[in-house]
Design an enzyme around this catalytic site. Structure first.
Site, mmCIF file in Angstrom:
data_model
loop_
_atom_site.group_PDB
_atom_site.id
_atom_site.type_symbol
_atom_site.label_atom_id
_atom_site.label_comp_id
_atom_site.label_asym_id
_atom_site.label_seq_id
_atom_site.Cartn_x
_atom_site.Cartn_y
_atom_site.Cartn_z
ATOM 1 N N LYS A 1 0.865 -1.175 0.000
ATOM 2 C CA LYS A 1 0.000 0.000 0.000
ATOM 3 C C LYS A 1 0.905 1.228 0.000
ATOM 4 C CE LYS A 1 -4.525 1.056 0.697
ATOM 5 N NZ LYS A 1 -5.748 0.329 0.368
ATOM 6 N N VAL B 1 -18.134 3.565 -2.684
ATOM 7 C CA VAL B 1 -18.617 2.199 -2.426
ATOM 8 C C VAL B 1 -20.013 2.232 -1.800
ATOM 9 C CG1 VAL B 1 -18.177 0.019 -1.244
ATOM 10 C CG2 VAL B 1 -16.249 1.383 -2.053
ATOM 11 N N GLY C 1 -20.229 7.119 0.062
ATOM 12 C CA GLY C 1 -19.248 7.533 -0.942
ATOM 13 C C GLY C 1 -19.264 6.597 -2.133
ATOM 14 N N GLY D 1 -21.670 6.104 5.621
ATOM 15 C CA GLY D 1 -20.877 6.558 4.480
ATOM 16 C C GLY D 1 -21.519 6.195 3.158
HETATM 17 P P1 NAI Z 1 -15.237 7.698 -0.318
HETATM 18 O O1 NAI Z 1 -14.293 8.732 0.173
HETATM 19 O O2 NAI Z 1 -15.778 7.811 -1.698
HETATM 20 O O3 NAI Z 1 -16.494 7.595 0.662
HETATM 21 C C1 NAI Z 1 -16.429 7.731 2.049
HETATM 22 C C2 NAI Z 1 -17.723 8.420 2.471
HETATM 23 O O4 NAI Z 1 -17.795 8.413 3.888
HETATM 24 C C3 NAI Z 1 -17.818 9.870 2.012
HETATM 25 O O5 NAI Z 1 -19.069 10.099 1.409
HETATM 26 C C4 NAI Z 1 -17.659 10.651 3.317
HETATM 27 O O6 NAI Z 1 -18.349 11.891 3.284
HETATM 28 C C5 NAI Z 1 -18.257 9.691 4.320
HETATM 29 N N1 NAI Z 1 -17.845 9.885 5.698
HETATM 30 C C6 NAI Z 1 -16.650 10.279 6.200
HETATM 31 N N2 NAI Z 1 -16.676 10.309 7.536
HETATM 32 C C7 NAI Z 1 -17.920 9.912 7.902
HETATM 33 C C8 NAI Z 1 -18.560 9.717 9.148
HETATM 34 N N3 NAI Z 1 -17.933 9.937 10.317
HETATM 35 N N4 NAI Z 1 -19.839 9.293 9.158
HETATM 36 C C9 NAI Z 1 -20.498 9.050 8.015
HETATM 37 N N5 NAI Z 1 -19.931 9.229 6.789
HETATM 38 C C10 NAI Z 1 -18.665 9.643 6.742
HETATM 39 O O7 NAI Z 1 -14.493 6.299 -0.106
HETATM 40 P P2 NAI Z 1 -14.865 4.888 -0.724
HETATM 41 O O8 NAI Z 1 -14.023 4.624 -1.909
HETATM 42 O O9 NAI Z 1 -16.340 4.740 -0.819
HETATM 43 O O10 NAI Z 1 -14.310 3.917 0.413
HETATM 44 C C11 NAI Z 1 -14.998 3.758 1.640
HETATM 45 C C12 NAI Z 1 -14.188 2.829 2.531
HETATM 46 O O11 NAI Z 1 -14.022 1.575 1.889
HETATM 47 C C13 NAI Z 1 -12.766 3.324 2.847
HETATM 48 O O12 NAI Z 1 -12.431 2.937 4.150
HETATM 49 C C14 NAI Z 1 -11.902 2.569 1.847
HETATM 50 O O13 NAI Z 1 -10.574 2.384 2.308
HETATM 51 C C15 NAI Z 1 -12.634 1.251 1.773
HETATM 52 N N6 NAI Z 1 -12.403 0.521 0.532
HETATM 53 C C16 NAI Z 1 -12.715 1.096 -0.667
HETATM 54 C C17 NAI Z 1 -12.510 0.396 -1.839
HETATM 55 C C18 NAI Z 1 -12.919 0.957 -3.167
HETATM 56 O O14 NAI Z 1 -13.001 0.197 -4.139
HETATM 57 N N7 NAI Z 1 -13.202 2.250 -3.277
HETATM 58 C C19 NAI Z 1 -11.915 -0.950 -1.822
HETATM 59 C C20 NAI Z 1 -11.698 -1.484 -0.495
HETATM 60 C C21 NAI Z 1 -11.908 -0.740 0.633
#
Ligand code: NAI
Length: 346
Positions: free
Chosen positions: A78, A182, A180, A178
Protein backbone atom coordinates in the site's frame (compact mmCIF):
# COMPACT_ATOMS: atom_id res chain seq x y z
CA UNK A 1 8.95 0.10 11.95
CA UNK A 2 9.84 -3.53 11.38
CA UNK A 3 6.76 -5.52 12.25
CA UNK A 4 3.71 -4.62 14.27
CA UNK A 5 2.82 -6.91 17.21
CA UNK A 6 2.02 -10.44 16.07
CA UNK A 7 2.72 -9.61 12.43
CA UNK A 8 5.36 -10.53 9.90
CA UNK A 9 7.77 -7.65 9.36
CA UNK A 10 7.50 -5.65 6.15
CA UNK A 11 9.85 -6.67 3.36
CA UNK A 12 10.49 -3.14 2.22
CA UNK A 13 9.37 0.42 2.99
CA UNK A 14 10.29 3.29 0.68
CA UNK A 15 10.07 6.87 1.88
CA UNK A 16 9.83 9.01 -1.26
CA UNK A 17 10.26 12.78 -1.21
CA UNK A 18 10.44 15.24 -4.07
CA UNK A 19 11.11 18.88 -3.18
CA UNK A 20 9.96 20.23 -6.54
CA UNK A 21 6.41 18.83 -6.37
CA UNK A 22 6.08 18.57 -2.57
CA UNK A 23 5.68 14.79 -2.75
CA UNK A 24 6.02 12.97 0.54
CA UNK A 25 5.00 9.35 0.17
CA UNK A 26 5.44 6.03 1.90
CA UNK A 27 5.37 2.90 -0.24
CA UNK A 28 5.05 -0.16 1.98
CA UNK A 29 5.73 -3.63 0.58
CA UNK A 30 4.51 -6.01 3.26
CA UNK A 31 4.80 -9.34 1.50
CA UNK A 32 5.69 -10.58 -1.97
CA UNK A 33 5.31 -14.24 -0.99
CA UNK A 34 2.35 -14.70 -3.37
CA UNK A 35 3.62 -12.30 -6.05
CA UNK A 36 4.20 -8.56 -6.47
CA UNK A 37 2.68 -6.46 -3.67
CA UNK A 38 -0.59 -4.96 -4.92
CA UNK A 39 -2.63 -2.29 -3.15
CA UNK A 40 -4.02 1.20 -3.61
CA UNK A 41 -2.54 4.61 -2.97
CA UNK A 42 -4.16 6.77 -0.29
CA UNK A 43 -3.96 10.57 -0.61
CA UNK A 44 -4.77 12.00 2.77
CA UNK A 45 -4.04 14.71 5.34
CA UNK A 46 -2.05 13.34 8.28
CA UNK A 47 -1.19 15.02 11.59
CA UNK A 48 2.44 14.01 11.12
CA UNK A 49 4.71 11.70 9.15
CA UNK A 50 4.61 8.97 11.78
CA UNK A 51 0.80 8.78 11.49
CA UNK A 52 1.18 8.36 7.72
CA UNK A 53 3.79 5.64 8.20
CA UNK A 54 1.56 3.82 10.66
CA UNK A 55 -1.34 3.96 8.17
CA UNK A 56 0.82 2.61 5.34
CA UNK A 57 2.13 -0.25 7.49
CA UNK A 58 -1.31 -1.26 8.75
CA UNK A 59 -2.97 -0.99 5.36
CA UNK A 60 -0.23 -2.90 3.52
CA UNK A 61 -0.32 -5.87 5.88
CA UNK A 62 -4.11 -5.84 5.52
CA UNK A 63 -3.57 -6.12 1.75
CA UNK A 64 -1.41 -9.23 2.24
CA UNK A 65 -4.28 -10.90 4.06
CA UNK A 66 -6.90 -9.58 1.63
CA UNK A 67 -5.06 -10.72 -1.49
CA UNK A 68 -4.28 -14.12 0.02
CA UNK A 69 -7.85 -14.76 1.09
CA UNK A 70 -9.08 -13.71 -2.36
CA UNK A 71 -6.65 -16.26 -3.88
CA UNK A 72 -4.94 -13.57 -5.95
CA UNK A 73 -1.40 -14.18 -7.22
CA UNK A 74 -0.26 -11.00 -5.48
CA UNK A 75 1.31 -10.00 -2.21
CA UNK A 76 0.32 -7.07 -0.04
CA UNK A 77 1.40 -3.46 -0.35
CA UNK A 78 0.00 0.00 0.00
CA UNK A 79 1.16 3.56 -0.50
CA UNK A 80 0.16 6.77 1.20
CA UNK A 81 0.86 10.26 -0.07
CA UNK A 82 0.75 12.99 2.55
CA UNK A 83 -1.48 15.73 1.14
CA UNK A 84 0.58 18.94 0.91
CA UNK A 85 -0.69 21.74 3.15
CA UNK A 86 -0.67 24.55 0.58
CA UNK A 87 -1.24 24.78 -3.18
CA UNK A 88 0.23 22.00 -5.28
CA UNK A 89 0.30 20.78 -8.86
CA UNK A 90 -1.65 17.51 -8.69
CA UNK A 91 -0.50 15.95 -12.02
CA UNK A 92 3.14 16.80 -11.19
CA UNK A 93 2.79 15.34 -7.70
CA UNK A 94 1.35 12.08 -9.04
CA UNK A 95 4.02 11.99 -11.77
CA UNK A 96 6.66 12.09 -9.01
CA UNK A 97 4.77 9.37 -7.14
CA UNK A 98 4.65 7.30 -10.36
CA UNK A 99 8.44 7.57 -10.61
CA UNK A 100 8.74 6.33 -7.03
CA UNK A 101 6.50 3.34 -7.86
CA UNK A 102 8.65 2.63 -10.94
CA UNK A 103 11.83 2.72 -8.85
CA UNK A 104 10.60 -0.39 -7.01
CA UNK A 105 10.76 -2.21 -10.36
CA UNK A 106 7.48 -4.05 -9.98
CA UNK A 107 7.76 -5.08 -6.34
CA UNK A 108 4.70 -2.84 -5.78
CA UNK A 109 1.72 -2.19 -8.06
CA UNK A 110 -0.55 0.75 -7.30
CA UNK A 111 -4.20 1.68 -7.90
CA UNK A 112 -6.92 3.93 -6.42
CA UNK A 113 -7.70 4.26 -2.74
CA UNK A 114 -9.31 6.98 -0.60
CA UNK A 115 -8.45 10.38 -2.10
CA UNK A 116 -7.11 9.14 -5.44
CA UNK A 117 -8.97 8.97 -8.75
CA UNK A 118 -8.91 7.20 -12.09
CA UNK A 119 -7.48 10.46 -13.55
CA UNK A 120 -4.51 10.24 -11.13
CA UNK A 121 -3.85 6.65 -12.24
CA UNK A 122 -4.16 7.59 -15.92
CA UNK A 123 -1.66 10.43 -15.47
CA UNK A 124 0.81 8.12 -13.78
CA UNK A 125 0.87 5.73 -16.71
CA UNK A 126 3.51 7.88 -18.43
CA UNK A 127 5.83 7.33 -15.44
CA UNK A 128 5.24 3.75 -14.39
CA UNK A 129 3.90 0.54 -15.88
CA UNK A 130 3.02 -0.71 -12.38
CA UNK A 131 -0.38 0.99 -12.11
CA UNK A 132 -3.96 -0.25 -12.54
CA UNK A 133 -7.53 1.03 -12.13
CA UNK A 134 -7.58 2.85 -15.47
CA UNK A 135 -10.73 2.94 -17.64
CA UNK A 136 -10.27 1.13 -20.96
CA UNK A 137 -12.35 1.52 -24.10
CA UNK A 138 -14.40 -1.62 -24.75
CA UNK A 139 -13.09 -3.52 -21.69
CA UNK A 140 -13.74 -3.54 -17.97
CA UNK A 141 -11.46 -1.52 -15.74
CA UNK A 142 -11.09 1.77 -13.94
CA UNK A 143 -12.96 2.68 -10.76
CA UNK A 144 -12.97 -0.45 -8.54
CA UNK A 145 -15.70 0.78 -6.17
CA UNK A 146 -18.74 -0.83 -7.89
CA UNK A 147 -16.97 -4.21 -7.67
CA UNK A 148 -16.09 -3.58 -4.02
CA UNK A 149 -19.75 -2.78 -3.36
CA UNK A 150 -20.85 -5.99 -5.09
CA UNK A 151 -18.53 -8.04 -2.87
CA UNK A 152 -19.96 -6.38 0.24
CA UNK A 153 -23.47 -7.00 -1.06
CA UNK A 154 -22.96 -10.75 -1.62
CA UNK A 155 -21.34 -10.93 1.85
CA UNK A 156 -24.39 -9.30 3.43
CA UNK A 157 -26.63 -11.74 1.54
CA UNK A 158 -24.62 -14.70 2.86
CA UNK A 159 -24.55 -13.31 6.41
CA UNK A 160 -28.29 -12.63 6.39
CA UNK A 161 -28.97 -16.18 5.24
CA UNK A 162 -26.54 -17.91 7.60
CA UNK A 163 -26.55 -15.73 10.72
CA UNK A 164 -29.94 -13.99 10.63
CA UNK A 165 -31.55 -17.12 9.11
CA UNK A 166 -33.56 -15.05 6.66
CA UNK A 167 -34.00 -16.25 3.10
CA UNK A 168 -33.80 -12.87 1.38
CA UNK A 169 -32.92 -9.23 1.92
CA UNK A 170 -36.53 -8.20 1.45
CA UNK A 171 -37.46 -6.02 4.43
CA UNK A 172 -34.05 -6.44 6.12
CA UNK A 173 -33.01 -3.15 7.76
CA UNK A 174 -29.47 -2.04 6.89
CA UNK A 175 -27.58 0.95 8.33
CA UNK A 176 -24.99 2.43 5.97
CA UNK A 177 -22.24 4.59 7.45
CA UNK A 178 -20.88 6.56 4.48
CA UNK A 179 -22.44 7.02 1.06
CA UNK A 180 -19.25 7.53 -0.94
CA UNK A 181 -18.00 5.63 -3.98
CA UNK A 182 -18.62 2.20 -2.43
CA UNK A 183 -21.44 3.11 -0.02
CA UNK A 184 -23.61 4.57 -2.75
CA UNK A 185 -23.33 1.55 -5.06
CA UNK A 186 -23.99 -0.74 -2.09
CA UNK A 187 -27.07 1.30 -1.17
CA UNK A 188 -28.40 0.85 -4.71
CA UNK A 189 -27.82 -2.94 -4.69
CA UNK A 190 -29.50 -3.25 -1.27
CA UNK A 191 -32.45 -1.10 -2.28
CA UNK A 192 -32.99 -3.18 -5.40
CA UNK A 193 -33.00 -6.33 -3.23
CA UNK A 194 -35.76 -4.90 -1.03
CA UNK A 195 -33.70 -3.85 2.01
CA UNK A 196 -34.79 -0.87 4.13
CA UNK A 197 -31.96 1.64 4.38
CA UNK A 198 -30.90 3.89 7.26
CA UNK A 199 -28.05 6.18 6.19
CA UNK A 200 -25.59 8.77 7.47
CA UNK A 201 -22.86 10.78 5.79
CA UNK A 202 -21.07 14.01 6.68
CA UNK A 203 -22.10 15.19 3.21
CA UNK A 204 -25.76 16.25 3.46
CA UNK A 205 -26.24 16.18 -0.33
CA UNK A 206 -25.46 12.44 -0.47
CA UNK A 207 -27.94 11.77 2.33
CA UNK A 208 -30.65 13.81 0.57
CA UNK A 209 -30.06 11.85 -2.63
CA UNK A 210 -30.45 8.54 -0.77
CA UNK A 211 -33.69 9.78 0.80
CA UNK A 212 -35.09 10.86 -2.56
CA UNK A 213 -33.88 8.03 -4.79
CA UNK A 214 -33.75 5.04 -2.43
CA UNK A 215 -36.39 5.91 0.18
CA UNK A 216 -33.67 5.85 2.87
CA UNK A 217 -34.17 7.10 6.44
CA UNK A 218 -31.51 9.62 7.48
CA UNK A 219 -29.88 9.69 10.92
CA UNK A 220 -26.95 11.71 12.29
CA UNK A 221 -23.36 10.49 11.99
CA UNK A 222 -23.29 9.87 15.75
CA UNK A 223 -26.49 7.77 15.62
CA UNK A 224 -25.76 5.49 12.66
CA UNK A 225 -23.73 2.84 14.51
CA UNK A 226 -26.46 2.36 17.12
CA UNK A 227 -29.38 2.48 14.66
CA UNK A 228 -32.19 -0.04 15.24
CA UNK A 229 -31.37 -2.29 12.26
CA UNK A 230 -30.51 -5.90 11.40
CA UNK A 231 -27.27 -5.18 9.52
CA UNK A 232 -24.59 -2.50 9.91
CA UNK A 233 -22.38 -1.63 6.91
CA UNK A 234 -19.44 0.65 7.83
CA UNK A 235 -18.38 2.28 4.55
CA UNK A 236 -16.55 5.41 5.78
CA UNK A 237 -13.16 5.27 7.52
CA UNK A 238 -11.53 2.75 9.90
CA UNK A 239 -11.74 1.92 13.62
CA UNK A 240 -15.50 2.56 13.83
CA UNK A 241 -15.93 -0.65 15.87
CA UNK A 242 -14.34 0.18 19.21
CA UNK A 243 -14.84 0.05 22.96
CA UNK A 244 -17.25 2.97 22.98
CA UNK A 245 -19.33 2.09 19.89
CA UNK A 246 -19.66 -1.69 20.36
CA UNK A 247 -21.92 -1.64 23.47
CA UNK A 248 -24.40 0.56 21.56
CA UNK A 249 -24.63 -1.53 18.38
CA UNK A 250 -28.06 -3.09 17.81
CA UNK A 251 -27.39 -4.80 14.46
CA UNK A 252 -26.82 -8.57 14.55
CA UNK A 253 -24.57 -8.62 11.48
CA UNK A 254 -21.76 -6.25 10.47
CA UNK A 255 -20.33 -6.23 6.94
CA UNK A 256 -18.96 -3.15 5.22
CA UNK A 257 -16.28 -1.78 2.91
CA UNK A 258 -14.18 0.31 5.29
CA UNK A 259 -10.66 -0.99 5.91
CA UNK A 260 -9.53 -1.73 9.50
CA UNK A 261 -13.01 -1.49 11.05
CA UNK A 262 -12.01 -3.14 14.33
CA UNK A 263 -9.97 -0.81 16.53
CA UNK A 264 -8.37 -3.88 18.18
CA UNK A 265 -8.56 -7.67 17.72
CA UNK A 266 -10.21 -7.87 21.15
CA UNK A 267 -13.07 -5.70 19.86
CA UNK A 268 -13.91 -8.64 17.58
CA UNK A 269 -14.17 -10.87 20.69
CA UNK A 270 -16.54 -8.39 22.34
CA UNK A 271 -18.77 -8.36 19.27
CA UNK A 272 -18.91 -12.15 19.32
CA UNK A 273 -19.78 -12.15 23.06
CA UNK A 274 -22.68 -9.83 22.24
CA UNK A 275 -23.92 -12.31 19.60
CA UNK A 276 -23.02 -9.95 16.76
CA UNK A 277 -21.52 -11.54 13.66
CA UNK A 278 -18.72 -9.37 12.25
CA UNK A 279 -17.60 -10.30 8.74
CA UNK A 280 -13.93 -9.24 8.44
CA UNK A 281 -13.42 -6.17 6.25
CA UNK A 282 -10.59 -7.58 4.17
CA UNK A 283 -12.66 -10.63 3.27
CA UNK A 284 -15.79 -8.74 2.19
CA UNK A 285 -14.17 -5.69 0.53
CA UNK A 286 -11.86 -7.59 -1.85
CA UNK A 287 -14.02 -6.88 -4.94
CA UNK A 288 -12.02 -3.79 -5.88
CA UNK A 289 -8.60 -5.47 -5.74
CA UNK A 290 -10.01 -8.46 -7.65
CA UNK A 291 -11.09 -6.02 -10.36
CA UNK A 292 -7.83 -4.03 -10.62
CA UNK A 293 -5.77 -7.24 -10.41
CA UNK A 294 -7.66 -8.77 -13.34
CA UNK A 295 -7.40 -5.50 -15.24
CA UNK A 296 -3.63 -5.41 -14.61
CA UNK A 297 -3.25 -8.95 -15.94
CA UNK A 298 -5.65 -8.19 -18.79
CA UNK A 299 -7.73 -11.20 -17.78
CA UNK A 300 -11.34 -12.01 -18.57
CA UNK A 301 -14.38 -9.91 -19.18
CA UNK A 302 -16.74 -7.99 -16.93
CA UNK A 303 -18.87 -11.11 -16.33
CA UNK A 304 -15.79 -13.11 -15.25
CA UNK A 305 -14.79 -10.36 -12.81
CA UNK A 306 -18.29 -10.28 -11.36
CA UNK A 307 -18.29 -14.08 -11.01
CA UNK A 308 -14.97 -13.95 -9.16
CA UNK A 309 -16.22 -11.16 -6.88
CA UNK A 310 -19.40 -13.16 -6.20
CA UNK A 311 -17.24 -15.98 -4.80
CA UNK A 312 -16.67 -13.75 -1.77
CA UNK A 313 -20.15 -14.87 -0.66
CA UNK A 314 -18.99 -18.51 -0.72
CA UNK A 315 -15.92 -17.58 1.33
CA UNK A 316 -18.15 -15.93 3.94
CA UNK A 317 -20.05 -19.23 4.22
CA UNK A 318 -16.78 -21.17 4.55
CA UNK A 319 -15.50 -18.73 7.18
CA UNK A 320 -18.64 -19.13 9.28
CA UNK A 321 -18.16 -22.93 9.10
CA UNK A 322 -14.56 -22.47 10.32
CA UNK A 323 -15.77 -20.24 13.16
CA UNK A 324 -18.16 -22.99 14.28
CA UNK A 325 -15.57 -25.75 13.94
CA UNK A 326 -12.76 -23.86 15.67
CA UNK A 327 -14.89 -22.11 18.31
CA UNK A 328 -13.28 -18.79 17.51
CA UNK A 329 -14.33 -15.39 16.15
CA UNK A 330 -14.68 -14.54 12.43
CA UNK A 331 -11.80 -12.06 12.73
CA UNK A 332 -9.40 -14.57 14.27
CA UNK A 333 -10.52 -17.38 11.92
CA UNK A 334 -10.04 -15.14 8.85
CA UNK A 335 -6.58 -14.08 10.06
CA UNK A 336 -5.46 -17.70 10.51
CA UNK A 337 -6.97 -18.71 7.16
CA UNK A 338 -5.31 -15.80 5.32
CA UNK A 339 -1.94 -16.38 7.02
CA UNK A 340 -2.00 -20.02 5.93
CA UNK A 341 -2.17 -18.70 2.36
CA UNK A 342 0.77 -16.29 2.64
CA UNK A 343 2.82 -18.53 0.39
CA UNK A 344 3.36 -18.73 -3.34
CA UNK A 345 0.17 -20.05 -5.00
CA UNK A 346 0.60 -23.40 -6.77
P1 NAI B 1 -15.24 7.70 -0.32
O1 NAI B 1 -14.29 8.73 0.17
O2 NAI B 1 -15.78 7.81 -1.70
O3 NAI B 1 -16.49 7.59 0.66
C1 NAI B 1 -16.43 7.73 2.05
C2 NAI B 1 -17.72 8.42 2.47
O4 NAI B 1 -17.80 8.41 3.89
C3 NAI B 1 -17.82 9.87 2.01
O5 NAI B 1 -19.07 10.10 1.41
C4 NAI B 1 -17.66 10.65 3.32
O6 NAI B 1 -18.35 11.89 3.28
C5 NAI B 1 -18.26 9.69 4.32
N1 NAI B 1 -17.85 9.88 5.70
C6 NAI B 1 -16.65 10.28 6.20
N2 NAI B 1 -16.68 10.31 7.54
C7 NAI B 1 -17.92 9.91 7.90
C8 NAI B 1 -18.56 9.72 9.15
N3 NAI B 1 -17.93 9.94 10.32
N4 NAI B 1 -19.84 9.29 9.16
C9 NAI B 1 -20.50 9.05 8.02
N5 NAI B 1 -19.93 9.23 6.79
C10 NAI B 1 -18.66 9.64 6.74
O7 NAI B 1 -14.49 6.30 -0.11
P2 NAI B 1 -14.87 4.89 -0.72
O8 NAI B 1 -14.02 4.62 -1.91
O9 NAI B 1 -16.34 4.74 -0.82
O10 NAI B 1 -14.31 3.92 0.41
C11 NAI B 1 -15.00 3.76 1.64
C12 NAI B 1 -14.19 2.83 2.53
O11 NAI B 1 -14.02 1.57 1.89
C13 NAI B 1 -12.77 3.32 2.85
O12 NAI B 1 -12.43 2.94 4.15
C14 NAI B 1 -11.90 2.57 1.85
O13 NAI B 1 -10.57 2.38 2.31
C15 NAI B 1 -12.63 1.25 1.77
N6 NAI B 1 -12.40 0.52 0.53
C16 NAI B 1 -12.72 1.10 -0.67
C17 NAI B 1 -12.51 0.40 -1.84
C18 NAI B 1 -12.92 0.96 -3.17
O14 NAI B 1 -13.00 0.20 -4.14
N7 NAI B 1 -13.20 2.25 -3.28
C19 NAI B 1 -11.91 -0.95 -1.82
C20 NAI B 1 -11.70 -1.48 -0.50
C21 NAI B 1 -11.91 -0.74 0.63
Amino acid sequence: LFGLPDQKPHERVLLAADAETGLKAILAVHSTARGPAFGGCRFWTYDNELAALNDALRLSQGMSLKNALADLPFGGGKAVIIKPAGDFDRPALFAAFGRAVQSLQGAYITAEDVGTTTADMLGMQAHTQFVSGIPRAGAFGGDPSPKTAWGVFVSIEAGVRLHLKRSSLDGVRVALQGLGAVGWHLAEFLHKAGAKLVVADVDAAKVARAQEQLGATAVGIHEILSADVDVLAPCALGASLNASSIPTIRAQLIAGAANNQLATVEDGDTLQQRGICYLPDYLVNAGGIISVAREYRNEGEESAVMAEVSRIGERVAELLERVKAEGTTPGRAADAWARSKLVKPV
